[in-house]
Design an enzyme around this catalytic site. Structure first.
Site, PDB file in Angstrom:
ATOM      1  N   ARG B  13       0.829  -1.214   0.000  1.00 42.38           N
ATOM      2  CA  ARG B  13       0.000   0.000   0.000  1.00 42.38           C
ATOM      3  C   ARG B  13       0.858   1.257   0.000  1.00 42.38           C
ATOM      4  O   ARG B  13       0.459   2.293  -0.548  1.00 42.38           O
ATOM      5  CB  ARG B  13      -0.971   0.006   1.186  1.00 42.38           C
ATOM      6  CG  ARG B  13      -0.284  -0.099   2.525  1.00 42.38           C
ATOM      7  CD  ARG B  13      -1.282  -0.168   3.671  1.00 42.38           C
ATOM      8  NE  ARG B  13      -0.649  -0.630   4.882  1.00 42.38           N
ATOM      9  CZ  ARG B  13      -1.012  -0.245   6.107  1.00 42.38           C
ATOM     10  NH1 ARG B  13      -2.007   0.587   6.269  1.00 42.38           N
ATOM     11  NH2 ARG B  13      -0.400  -0.721   7.155  1.00 42.38           N
ATOM     12  N   SER B  40      -4.756   4.578   6.149  1.00 40.69           N
ATOM     13  CA  SER B  40      -4.590   3.170   5.786  1.00 40.69           C
ATOM     14  C   SER B  40      -4.227   3.003   4.315  1.00 40.69           C
ATOM     15  O   SER B  40      -3.506   2.101   3.942  1.00 40.69           O
ATOM     16  CB  SER B  40      -5.884   2.402   6.059  1.00 40.69           C
ATOM     17  OG  SER B  40      -6.195   2.456   7.426  1.00 40.69           O
ATOM     18  N   GLU B  61     -19.148   4.575   0.729  1.00 41.55           N
ATOM     19  CA  GLU B  61     -18.443   4.036  -0.429  1.00 41.55           C
ATOM     20  C   GLU B  61     -19.280   4.105  -1.700  1.00 41.55           C
ATOM     21  O   GLU B  61     -18.758   4.353  -2.789  1.00 41.55           O
ATOM     22  CB  GLU B  61     -17.991   2.597  -0.165  1.00 41.55           C
ATOM     23  CG  GLU B  61     -16.923   2.447   0.923  1.00 41.55           C
ATOM     24  CD  GLU B  61     -17.506   2.458   2.334  1.00 41.55           C
ATOM     25  OE1 GLU B  61     -18.736   2.465   2.483  1.00 41.55           O
ATOM     26  OE2 GLU B  61     -16.714   2.459   3.301  1.00 41.55           O
ATOM     27  N   PHE B  86     -14.622  -3.201   1.163  1.00 40.98           N
ATOM     28  CA  PHE B  86     -15.652  -2.156   1.021  1.00 40.98           C
ATOM     29  C   PHE B  86     -15.662  -1.574  -0.391  1.00 40.98           C
ATOM     30  O   PHE B  86     -16.515  -0.764  -0.724  1.00 40.98           O
ATOM     31  CB  PHE B  86     -15.423  -1.046   2.053  1.00 40.98           C
ATOM     32  CG  PHE B  86     -15.217  -1.569   3.443  1.00 40.98           C
ATOM     33  CD1 PHE B  86     -16.031  -2.579   3.936  1.00 40.98           C
ATOM     34  CD2 PHE B  86     -14.212  -1.076   4.248  1.00 40.98           C
ATOM     35  CE1 PHE B  86     -15.845  -3.071   5.214  1.00 40.98           C
ATOM     36  CE2 PHE B  86     -14.016  -1.568   5.528  1.00 40.98           C
ATOM     37  CZ  PHE B  86     -14.831  -2.571   6.011  1.00 40.98           C
ATOM     38  N   HIS B 112      -5.579  -3.555   1.809  1.00 39.10           N
ATOM     39  CA  HIS B 112      -5.936  -4.542   2.839  1.00 39.10           C
ATOM     40  C   HIS B 112      -6.666  -5.741   2.248  1.00 39.10           C
ATOM     41  O   HIS B 112      -7.589  -6.294   2.856  1.00 39.10           O
ATOM     42  CB  HIS B 112      -6.768  -3.882   3.938  1.00 39.10           C
ATOM     43  CG  HIS B 112      -5.996  -2.877   4.758  1.00 39.10           C
ATOM     44  ND1 HIS B 112      -5.330  -1.822   4.192  1.00 39.10           N
ATOM     45  CD2 HIS B 112      -5.795  -2.775   6.095  1.00 39.10           C
ATOM     46  CE1 HIS B 112      -4.747  -1.106   5.139  1.00 39.10           C
ATOM     47  NE2 HIS B 112      -5.000  -1.680   6.301  1.00 39.10           N
ATOM     48  N   ASP B 120      -8.314  -7.783  12.250  1.00 42.88           N
ATOM     49  CA  ASP B 120      -9.699  -7.294  12.161  1.00 42.88           C
ATOM     50  C   ASP B 120     -10.688  -8.425  11.864  1.00 42.88           C
ATOM     51  O   ASP B 120     -11.886  -8.285  12.098  1.00 42.88           O
ATOM     52  CB  ASP B 120      -9.837  -6.206  11.092  1.00 42.88           C
ATOM     53  CG  ASP B 120      -9.410  -4.842  11.624  1.00 42.88           C
ATOM     54  OD1 ASP B 120      -9.228  -4.716  12.846  1.00 42.88           O
ATOM     55  OD2 ASP B 120      -9.265  -3.919  10.798  1.00 42.88           O
ATOM     56  N   ARG B 170      -1.841  -4.906   3.217  1.00 43.19           N
ATOM     57  CA  ARG B 170      -1.461  -4.209   4.441  1.00 43.19           C
ATOM     58  C   ARG B 170      -0.074  -4.584   4.980  1.00 43.19           C
ATOM     59  O   ARG B 170       0.653  -3.704   5.440  1.00 43.19           O
ATOM     60  CB  ARG B 170      -2.518  -4.504   5.512  1.00 43.19           C
ATOM     61  CG  ARG B 170      -2.160  -3.982   6.873  1.00 43.19           C
ATOM     62  CD  ARG B 170      -3.220  -4.350   7.909  1.00 43.19           C
ATOM     63  NE  ARG B 170      -2.811  -3.899   9.224  1.00 43.19           N
ATOM     64  CZ  ARG B 170      -2.661  -4.699  10.285  1.00 43.19           C
ATOM     65  NH1 ARG B 170      -2.919  -5.987  10.187  1.00 43.19           N
ATOM     66  NH2 ARG B 170      -2.274  -4.223  11.441  1.00 43.19           N
TER      67      ARG B 170
END
Lengths: 281, 319
Positions: B13, B40, B61, B86, B112, B120, B170
């Protein structure tokens, strides 16, 4: 001074087109299309600063229009054709194989006038906001217009967009809601009431106007007023009262013509109430 | 064959974030949108340097996808960023209608991705995104392997005229691909030549495939390693020419078996060159909380799993 009689003539022909298109296709959505005919005619023949023979997707330095409730494509196609975006004769291909006039509007078939697909509801407002931001970034002072249905306001994305537009001061955007109170399954109030729609938009931070969508004087006055209200750090919404099926007596006062085409006999009856004013396709 | 050397360890990322900043300097048409995950996504520098071209959408989104389509219609090159979860399943219909079907020049920057999202848990880990996105007509699907490749892929994504799904991750992983070779969308990269088996790897699994190569060599198994960074369109020519030679394939990806790179390669082989294939990918299940390494281990996305798959596919070839 606008010639209201001329606009009425065009609107009558557009309503004939809608009946004939949905009848020929044996499918489509005549109810909401008839209800929005006056709005579309006023918009495309009086309000929008556009250049139909030289249509571009980006539409820089001209006004843009996005239709969020894509199922009323018949009225949009008719007005686009009558305004010179593509040949009027092409209206006969509506919903047929290999046509640019898909059931729901799309740029995929390269139909002049259409920039983004719609049909799956609730998305057009977000797209219009993006287009409005693009205009600001380009220092392009022309405006972005959008139309949504009222049943469509049950989609959550509409309210994401409503919140965003106010928070980010998208003030080059004029949205109209076709407030006809009807959707496929029945009256909007019975399916899932919108509550106090004026108060909702107002509390979201929009300038809220109201108009009768069947009175050309009022439509033009309100739209011009809306234009004057742009650039004041607030988005603008017009709650437009319309009657689904307007112009055809047996299609009014019911939600049943939302997505049902007229059969031969019904089409004849409807057309007998709508004189041919500009020549059929 | 490409030379590679591990220069450092970085997250993919950050490769995206660095490239986006550079793109911002080079091309005024590049704009970025984010749904409350700027840090992020490593978009802070772009946001800081180009505030008028950065749009914080908030946690919305669906709205972000629509706004991106409107910006693209206006001639901009929008990068819309969120977690892969998402940015795919949650907004599939929005992407389908106003981006892919409308053929708008929107770039979906999906961070991610995969099980290495880690702690998570399954609500945030998406293992089906490649499948979802490669099903979508008009959509390009790119899954770079490390920081350098993500950096280059971001530039290629901006240069491509049309919708692109750019998938990255990530965790901090070895950074080893070359920045001197051009990144070409749809062109795979031959990392090691071999004759016994073709290992086709994408994303984080490329490094594990290269680790497997060394161990296999000691076992006197000569593997050919192909990196497929663009899952759609697939580099059919490179894959078929390799498999013509090796006569069997192992695919490796941080994704479900269903719908991913393995599926794409299997379809290709079934049509053109039906030969044994084994899949290193996650079975039909959801993930869970854990560290990235623990999760890769538990769900069979390891160097050892690749070696086992190679042994199995070679046995099938010789049967």
């Amino acid at each position: 001074m606008t010639n209201i009689k001329e606009l009425e003539k065009i609107a009558t022909q557009v309503r004939r087109d809608i009946i004939r298109m949905t009848h020929l296709a044996k499918s489509g959505h005549p109810g909401g299309s008839l209800g929005c005919a006056d709005y579309f005619v006023a918009l495309y023949f009086e309000i929008l600063n556009i250049n139909p023979p030289h249509f571009t997707l980006t539409g820089q330095n001209e006004d843009l229009f996005f239709l969020s409730n894509g199922h009323i494509s018949p009225v949009w196609y008719s007005v686009l054709a009558r305004r010179g975006y593509f040949p009027i004769s092409e209206l006969s291909t509506f919903r047929k194989l290999n046509s640019r006039l898909q059931g729901h509007p799309t740029p995929a078939e390269h139909l002049p006038g259409v920039r983004v697909a719609s049909g799956s509801l609730g998305q057009g407002l977000s797209v219009a906001i993006g287009a409005a931001i693009a205009k600001k970034l380009h220092n392009d002072r022309s405006l972005v217009y959008a139309l949504t249905g009222d049943g469509e306001l049950q989609e959550g994305q509409i309210w994401e967009a409503a919140m965003f537009a106010a928070a980010k001061k998208i003030d080059n955007l004029i949205v109209t809601v076709d407030y006809n109170g009807k959707q496929i399954d029945g009256p909007v109030d019975e399916v899932c009431s919108l509550g106090n729609l004026y108060a909702k938009w107002d509390s979201f931070g929009w300038i809220v106007l109201e108009m009768n969508g069947h009175d050309f004087q009022e439509i033009l006055h309100t739209m011009h007023h809306a234009k004057q209200l742009t650039g004041k750090e607030k988005p603008i919404v017009i709650l437009m009262k319309t009657e689904m099926g307007k112009g055809v007596d047996f299609m009014m006062g019911t939600h049943k013509w939302h997505g049902t085409p007229p059969n031969d006999e019904q089409a004849q009856r409807a057309l007998s109430q709508l004189p041919e004013t500009l020549g059929d396709f | 064959m490409k030379k590679y050397i591990v220069t450092d360890k970085k997250d993919t990322r950050s490769g995206f974030g660095a490239a986006l900043l550079e793109l911002g300097k080079q091309n005024e048409a590049v704009v970025a949108l984010c749904a409350d995950l700027t840090g992020s996504l490593k978009m802070e520098e772009f946001a800081k340097n180009f505030p008028t071209r950065f749009i914080q959408v908030g946690i919305a989104e669906a709205n972000m996808i629509g706004i991106a389509a409107g910006l693209a219609n206006g001639g901009f090159i929008p990068f819309a960023g969120s977690f892969a979860n998402f940015l795919t399943g949650r907004v599939y219909d929005q992407i389908r209608q106003v981006v892919a079907y409308s053929n708008k020049n929107v770039k979906l920057a999906a961070s991610h991705a995969g099980i290495t999202l880690g702690e998570d848990g399954a609500t945030h880990q998406i293992m089906e995104d490649i499948g979802l996105m490669r099903m979508m007509p008009n959509m390009i699907v790119i899954n770079p392997a490390d920081y350098n490749q993500t950096y280059l892929a971001t530039f290629a994504t901006a240069a491509w005229n049309g919708p692109v799904y750019l998938r990255f991750g990530r965790p901090v992983v070895p950074n080893f691909t070359s920045t001197s070779e051009p990144f070409v969308i749809g062109k795979g990269i031959l990392f090691e030549e071999g004759t016994d088996v073709t290992i086709i790897a994408t994303g984080h699994m490329l490094w594990k495939a290269l680790e497997a190569w060394d161990i296999l060599k000691e076992m006197n198994i000569h593997a050919e390693i192909i990196n497929i960074h663009t899952i759609k369109p697939l580099d059919i020519k490179l894959i078929l020419s390799s498999v013509q030679k090796t006569k069997c394939v192992v695919t490796a990806e941080e994704h479900l078996k269903n719908g991913g790179l393995g599926d794409a390669v299997a379809q290709l082989l079934a049509e053109h060159l039906p030969l044994p294939i084994e899949f290193v990918a996650m079975d039909d299940c959801f993930g869970e909380s854990g560290t990235p390494d623990e999760l890769m281990q538990k769900y069979g996305l390891t160097t050892e799993a690749i070696i086992k798959a190679v042994q199995k596919v070679i046995a099938r070839k010789n049967y």
